[in-house]
Design an enzyme around this catalytic site. Structure first.
Site, short mmCIF file in Angstrom:
data_model
loop_
_atom_site.label_atom_id
_atom_site.label_comp_id
_atom_site.label_asym_id
_atom_site.label_seq_id
_atom_site.Cartn_x
_atom_site.Cartn_y
_atom_site.Cartn_z
N GLU A 96 -3.62 10.65 3.71
CA GLU A 96 -4.88 11.04 3.06
C GLU A 96 -4.72 11.03 1.54
O GLU A 96 -3.67 11.40 1.01
CB GLU A 96 -5.27 12.44 3.52
N CYS A 120 3.91 24.46 7.08
CA CYS A 120 3.15 25.60 6.55
C CYS A 120 2.06 25.98 7.56
O CYS A 120 1.35 25.11 8.09
CB CYS A 120 2.53 25.25 5.20
N GLY A 163 2.79 15.99 2.62
CA GLY A 163 4.21 15.81 2.36
C GLY A 163 4.75 16.72 1.28
O GLY A 163 4.01 17.28 0.48
N GLU A 164 6.08 16.86 1.31
CA GLU A 164 6.79 17.62 0.27
C GLU A 164 7.47 16.58 -0.63
O GLU A 164 8.43 15.93 -0.21
CB GLU A 164 7.81 18.56 0.95
N SER A 218 3.79 25.59 -5.03
CA SER A 218 2.89 26.28 -4.10
C SER A 218 3.55 27.58 -3.73
O SER A 218 4.55 27.59 -3.02
CB SER A 218 2.68 25.42 -2.84
N HIS A 220 1.75 30.92 -2.88
CA HIS A 220 0.95 31.49 -1.79
C HIS A 220 1.30 32.92 -1.39
O HIS A 220 0.51 33.58 -0.74
CB HIS A 220 0.92 30.59 -0.56
N CYS A 337 -5.87 19.25 3.22
CA CYS A 337 -4.82 18.32 3.59
C CYS A 337 -4.65 18.23 5.11
O CYS A 337 -4.47 19.23 5.78
CB CYS A 337 -3.56 18.85 2.91
S1 SF4 Z 1 1.70 19.13 3.34
FE1 SF4 Z 1 2.10 20.76 1.84
S2 SF4 Z 1 1.03 22.55 2.64
FE2 SF4 Z 1 1.17 21.05 4.30
S3 SF4 Z 1 3.02 21.61 5.47
FE3 SF4 Z 1 3.63 20.10 3.92
S4 SF4 Z 1 4.27 21.29 2.16
FE4 SF4 Z 1 3.11 22.65 3.46
#
Ligand code: SF4
Length: 348
Positions: A96, A120, A163-164, A218, A220, A337
């Site tokens: 995306e 997450c 993604g990370e 991030s 949170h 996301c």
């Molecule tokens: S895309 Fe971002 S918010 Fe979603 S699981 Fe991965 S690190 Fe976490």
């Protein structure tokens, strides 16, 4: 140089490769520069568009090389002007990407991986797991796609989609440099932001880069138990160590990191949560972005009421912490996301 493989993407060639290619094709050397400009500056995706190249050369390039640009599977357009895309790469994985216009600016949010292993709890992508990491070109391709669709130059990019990025560190840095390249898209380093969920080795390596790229974390929650529950993938990077790593980053680079804080009703908008965030930030160089969590169907998490978001902003500001309340762009489309991808697969 091997030229017979039609599946080879012409965009993998740098200027020196193109010069060599032109020599092989008995073309004058200046054709290499022309070809380079079409591919890397004008971002065309077919040889037919290269109108200053002779027809014979275009034909021979078409027969020999490919443009492996992603295919747009879905596009949703929000009332606020933002557009969300599901883009598919040549091996069938999809990601995306979001384009967010604002006055004369165009920001793009890209994915660094197809899926994500971080898990997450509030994230549709995290729930689905990781397919694979993206190449640098695939990250840049998302930006090019949005630029072509809007017919505008992209002015900033955030690596904040699926993604990370620090789980795909080398490709992320290569993509940052391609986006920053004055011969390419020439997006200023400070307008290129990488968002990590707190992968400490990545933060340390990022601090070593000579470019002024921007770092976002991030967060949170600034309470360990809540953060473990929300972001199990970074449990081992405790808040204490994360805080230290970020202070080292600030000392080394002199740059201000941003904390992203998605506010979740009853989870991280309580009094102790607010106080913990103030304690984490006060007296340090940082900026906090507060955002109401996107509403994800089937998720147990709901966005905090706006009054809570404003209350937290007041509290942070009172302690000298610069804070912005960000609007959730594309509230009427599947902007969170992973949502668009999920919906497409659910609908199948
Ligand atoms: S895309 Fe971002 S918010 Fe979603 S699981 Fe991965 S690190 Fe976490």
């Amino acid at each position: 140089m091997e030229r017979t493989n039609r599946s080879r993407d012409i965009r993998q060639f740098d200027l020196d490769d193109l010069k060599e290619l032109m020599k092989e094709l008995r073309q004058p050397a200046f054709r290499a520069k022309q070809l380079y400009e079409w591919v890397h500056e004008k971002n065309v995706c077919s040889f037919d568009e290269m109108t200053n190249l002779p027809a014979g050369l275009r034909q021979s390039l078409t027969e020999t090389f490919a443009f492996k640009v992603p295919t747009e599977l879905v596009k949703q357009v929000s009332k606020d002007g933002s557009r969300k895309y599901l883009l598919e790469f040549s091996d069938g994985v999809s990601v995306e990407t979001v384009g967010m216009p604002n006055r004369n600016k165009l920001a793009v949010c890209i994915s660094s991986q197809a899926g994500c292993a971080m898990g997450c709890a509030f994230c549709a992508t995290g729930l689905a797991g990781l397919s694979r990491s993206l190449t640098a070109q695939e990250m840049v391709d998302q930006v090019l796609h949005v630029s072509r669709d809007f017919g505008e130059r992209v002015t900033s990019v955030v690596f904040m989609g699926q993604g990370e990025p620090f789980a795909n560190f080398d490709n992320t840095v290569e993509a940052l440099r391609m986006l920053n390249d004055p011969e390419g898209l020439a997006i200023g380093a400070r307008h290129l932001t990488v968002s990590t969920c707190g992968v400490i080795p990545g933060i340390r390596r990022f601090a070593e880069l000579p470019e002024q790229f921007t770092l976002a974390i991030s967060l949170h929650s600034a309470i360990q138990t809540t953060r473990n529950q929300l972001m199990p993938g970074v449990k081992k990077f405790t808040l204490l160590r994360l805080h230290e790593a970020i202070q080292e980053y600030v000392e080394k680079t002199g740059r201000r990191p941003t904390y992203e804080f998605a506010m979740i009703d009853g989870i991280n908008d309580t009094n102790p949560e607010m106080q913990a965030l103030v304690d984490f930030c006060a007296g340090t160089l940082c900026h906090v972005n507060l955002i109401q969590l996107n509403d994800i169907p089937d998720s147990p998490f709901r966005p905090s009421p706006i009054e809570k978001v404003e209350a937290l902003q007041r509290r942070l500001t009172m302690h000298g912490v610069e804070t912005t309340i960000r609007n959730s762009r594309g509230g009427d489309i599947d902007a969170a996301c992973g949502q668009l991808k999920q919906r497409r697969f659910r609908a199948r």
